[in-house]
Design a protein around this motif. Structure first.
Motif, PDB file in Angstrom:
ATOM      1  N   ALA A  88       0.833  -1.207   0.000  1.00 18.28           N
ATOM      2  CA  ALA A  88       0.000   0.000   0.000  1.00 18.28           C
ATOM      3  C   ALA A  88       0.867   1.256   0.000  1.00 18.28           C
ATOM      4  CB  ALA A  88      -0.940  -0.011   1.205  1.00 18.28           C
ATOM      5  N   LEU A  89       1.869   1.306   0.868  1.00 17.85           N
ATOM      6  CA  LEU A  89       2.752   2.473   0.918  1.00 17.85           C
ATOM      7  C   LEU A  89       3.587   2.586  -0.349  1.00 17.85           C
ATOM      8  CD1 LEU A  89       4.009   2.526   4.624  1.00 17.85           C
ATOM      9  CD2 LEU A  89       2.339   4.028   3.536  1.00 17.85           C
ATOM     10  N   PHE A  90       4.028   1.446  -0.882  1.00 17.66           N
ATOM     11  CA  PHE A  90       4.794   1.453  -2.123  1.00 17.66           C
ATOM     12  C   PHE A  90       3.950   2.063  -3.246  1.00 17.66           C
ATOM     13  CE2 PHE A  90       6.266  -0.175  -6.160  1.00 17.66           C
ATOM     14  CZ  PHE A  90       7.652  -0.057  -6.063  1.00 17.66           C
ATOM     15  N   SER A  91       2.689   1.671  -3.322  1.00 13.82           N
ATOM     16  CA  SER A  91       1.798   2.178  -4.366  1.00 13.82           C
ATOM     17  C   SER A  91       1.637   3.683  -4.287  1.00 13.82           C
ATOM     18  CB  SER A  91       0.430   1.499  -4.273  1.00 13.82           C
ATOM     19  OG  SER A  91       0.559   0.127  -4.537  1.00 13.82           O
ATOM     20  N   ILE A  92       1.494   4.195  -3.082  1.00 13.82           N
ATOM     21  CA  ILE A  92       1.375   5.648  -2.896  1.00 13.82           C
ATOM     22  C   ILE A  92       2.665   6.337  -3.338  1.00 13.82           C
ATOM     23  CG2 ILE A  92       1.166   7.490  -1.170  1.00 13.82           C
ATOM     24  CD1 ILE A  92      -0.682   5.484   0.393  1.00 13.82           C
ATOM     25  N   ALA A  93       3.801   5.806  -2.905  1.00 18.35           N
ATOM     26  CA  ALA A  93       5.093   6.400  -3.256  1.00 18.35           C
ATOM     27  C   ALA A  93       5.342   6.317  -4.760  1.00 18.35           C
ATOM     28  CB  ALA A  93       6.221   5.696  -2.493  1.00 18.35           C
ATOM     29  N   ALA A  94       5.011   5.185  -5.365  1.00 20.52           N
ATOM     30  CA  ALA A  94       5.237   4.999  -6.803  1.00 20.52           C
ATOM     31  C   ALA A  94       4.380   5.952  -7.628  1.00 20.52           C
ATOM     32  CB  ALA A  94       4.938   3.556  -7.194  1.00 20.52           C
ATOM     33  N   ILE A 147      11.343   6.638  -2.845  1.00 19.29           N
ATOM     34  CA  ILE A 147      10.298   5.681  -2.463  1.00 19.29           C
ATOM     35  C   ILE A 147      10.439   5.302  -0.993  1.00 19.29           C
ATOM     36  CG2 ILE A 147       9.490   3.300  -2.791  1.00 19.29           C
ATOM     37  CD1 ILE A 147       9.915   3.743  -5.800  1.00 19.29           C
ATOM     38  N   MET A 148      11.666   5.015  -0.558  1.00 18.94           N
ATOM     39  CA  MET A 148      11.887   4.638   0.845  1.00 18.94           C
ATOM     40  C   MET A 148      11.472   5.766   1.780  1.00 18.94           C
ATOM     41  SD  MET A 148      15.461   2.485   0.677  1.00 18.94           S
ATOM     42  CE  MET A 148      15.344   1.793   2.347  1.00 18.94           C
ATOM     43  N   SER A 149      11.834   6.981   1.439  1.00 16.59           N
ATOM     44  CA  SER A 149      11.478   8.137   2.257  1.00 16.59           C
ATOM     45  C   SER A 149       9.965   8.313   2.318  1.00 16.59           C
ATOM     46  CB  SER A 149      12.147   9.390   1.690  1.00 16.59           C
ATOM     47  OG  SER A 149      11.801  10.513   2.449  1.00 16.59           O
ATOM     48  N   ASP A 150       9.303   8.225   1.159  1.00 15.10           N
ATOM     49  CA  ASP A 150       7.844   8.362   1.119  1.00 15.10           C
ATOM     50  C   ASP A 150       7.144   7.246   1.878  1.00 15.10           C
ATOM     51  OD1 ASP A 150       8.157  10.642  -0.392  1.00 15.10           O
ATOM     52  OD2 ASP A 150       7.419   9.766  -2.269  1.00 15.10           O
ATOM     53  N   MET A 151       7.797   6.098   2.006  1.00 12.93           N
ATOM     54  CA  MET A 151       7.219   4.975   2.749  1.00 12.93           C
ATOM     55  C   MET A 151       7.480   5.085   4.254  1.00 12.93           C
ATOM     56  SD  MET A 151       8.006   1.764   0.158  1.00 12.93           S
ATOM     57  CE  MET A 151       7.241   0.532   1.234  1.00 12.93           C
ATOM     58  N   GLY A 152       8.203   6.133   4.666  1.00 12.92           N
ATOM     59  CA  GLY A 152       8.464   6.331   6.086  1.00 12.92           C
ATOM     60  C   GLY A 152       9.601   5.495   6.630  1.00 12.92           C
ATOM     61  N   ILE A 153      10.461   5.003   5.764  1.00  9.65           N
ATOM     62  CA  ILE A 153      11.601   4.198   6.199  1.00  9.65           C
ATOM     63  C   ILE A 153      12.693   5.139   6.703  1.00  9.65           C
ATOM     64  CG2 ILE A 153      13.382   2.586   5.393  1.00  9.65           C
ATOM     65  CD1 ILE A 153      11.201   1.458   3.482  1.00  9.65           C
ATOM     66  N   SER A 154      13.357   4.753   7.768  1.00 11.04           N
ATOM     67  CA  SER A 154      14.331   5.610   8.443  1.00 11.04           C
ATOM     68  C   SER A 154      15.500   6.007   7.541  1.00 11.04           C
ATOM     69  CB  SER A 154      14.883   4.906   9.690  1.00 11.04           C
ATOM     70  OG  SER A 154      15.757   3.859   9.302  1.00 11.04           O
ATOM     71  N   GLU A 155      16.056   7.182   7.825  1.00  5.72           N
ATOM     72  CA  GLU A 155      17.228   7.668   7.088  1.00  5.72           C
ATOM     73  C   GLU A 155      18.394   6.690   7.221  1.00  5.72           C
ATOM     74  OE1 GLU A 155      18.045  10.293   5.043  1.00  5.72           O
ATOM     75  OE2 GLU A 155      15.882  10.597   4.961  1.00  5.72           O
ATOM     76  N   ASN A 156      18.538   6.102   8.389  1.00  6.88           N
ATOM     77  CA  ASN A 156      19.608   5.135   8.619  1.00  6.88           C
ATOM     78  C   ASN A 156      19.485   3.954   7.650  1.00  6.88           C
ATOM     79  OD1 ASN A 156      21.859   3.940   9.923  1.00  6.88           O
ATOM     80  ND2 ASN A 156      20.483   2.738  11.210  1.00  6.88           N
ATOM     81  N   MET A 157      18.266   3.422   7.513  1.00  6.52           N
ATOM     82  CA  MET A 157      18.062   2.294   6.612  1.00  6.52           C
ATOM     83  C   MET A 157      18.245   2.734   5.164  1.00  6.52           C
ATOM     84  SD  MET A 157      17.643  -0.830   5.892  1.00  6.52           S
ATOM     85  CE  MET A 157      17.740  -1.306   7.581  1.00  6.52           C
ATOM     86  N   ILE A 158      17.787   3.916   4.813  1.00  8.56           N
ATOM     87  CA  ILE A 158      17.974   4.435   3.455  1.00  8.56           C
ATOM     88  C   ILE A 158      19.468   4.518   3.146  1.00  8.56           C
ATOM     89  CG2 ILE A 158      17.695   6.458   1.949  1.00  8.56           C
ATOM     90  CD1 ILE A 158      14.992   6.949   3.404  1.00  8.56           C
TER      91      ILE A 158
END
Length: 167
Positions: A88-94, A147-158
């Motif tokens: 769902a989050l991927f779809s929004i970001a994409a 995409i990672m940022s828009d999905m709320g994934i942490s800066e560290n993981m990015i």
């Protein structure tokens, strides 16, 4: 934390029940099953972080990823992992990601072909998405980071993914 395997249809259903960004599968299932949690909310937040760290660590350390020298293949593997993390989050970001003249991701090859010349669409295996592959490495990194940022994934993981992206 335990890992279970579920089929795609069930996964899509669970992901579709997300009430807020960052809600993990355990929380969704507890809510749907009306199963009360025996630990505090503070403890409840850790599994979500552990889940996405584990997901990306598993991919980044896999033989499939580490032995892959092709940037486009690594790009597609990462996009597939992002989709599987939270469709769902991927779809929004994409949907929100595009250049000034080009669409980067779409649910069909033709949409990408008509959005620019020489887009060379490639299927993101295991997802309903296609991505343009005729971009430089910097643009591919920008797409992943966005995409990672828009999905709320942490800066560290990015940052970890960015460092592991280049062979």
């Amino acid at each position: 934390m335990k890992t279970i395997e579920i089929d795609e249809e069930l996964y899509q259903f669970i992901a579709g029940q997300t009430k807020h960004i960052g809600e993990d599968a355990s929380s969704i299932l507890r809510r749907l099953l009306n199963f009360k949690q025996a630990v505090s909310n503070k403890t409840n937040q850790a599994p979500h972080k552990e889940h996405h760290y584990s997901l990306f660590d598993d991919l980044l350390q896999s033989d499939t990823f580490t032995n892959e020298k092709s940037i486009i293949s690594r790009f597609i593997l990462l996009l597939g992992a992002l989709y599987n993390y939270n469709p769902a989050l991927f779809s929004i970001a994409a949907t929100s990601l595009h250049g000034s003249k080009r669409q980067y991701l779409a649910k069909d090859k033709q949409s990408l072909e008509t959005s620019g010349k020489n887009t060379k669409p490639r299927e993101i295996i295991g997802t309903p998405y296609w991505v343009i592959s005729n971009t430089n490495t910097a643009r591919k990194l920008l797409i992943i980071e966005s995409i990672m940022s828009d999905m709320g994934i942490s800066e560290n993981m990015i940052n970890q993914v960015t460092l592991a992206f280049l062979p």
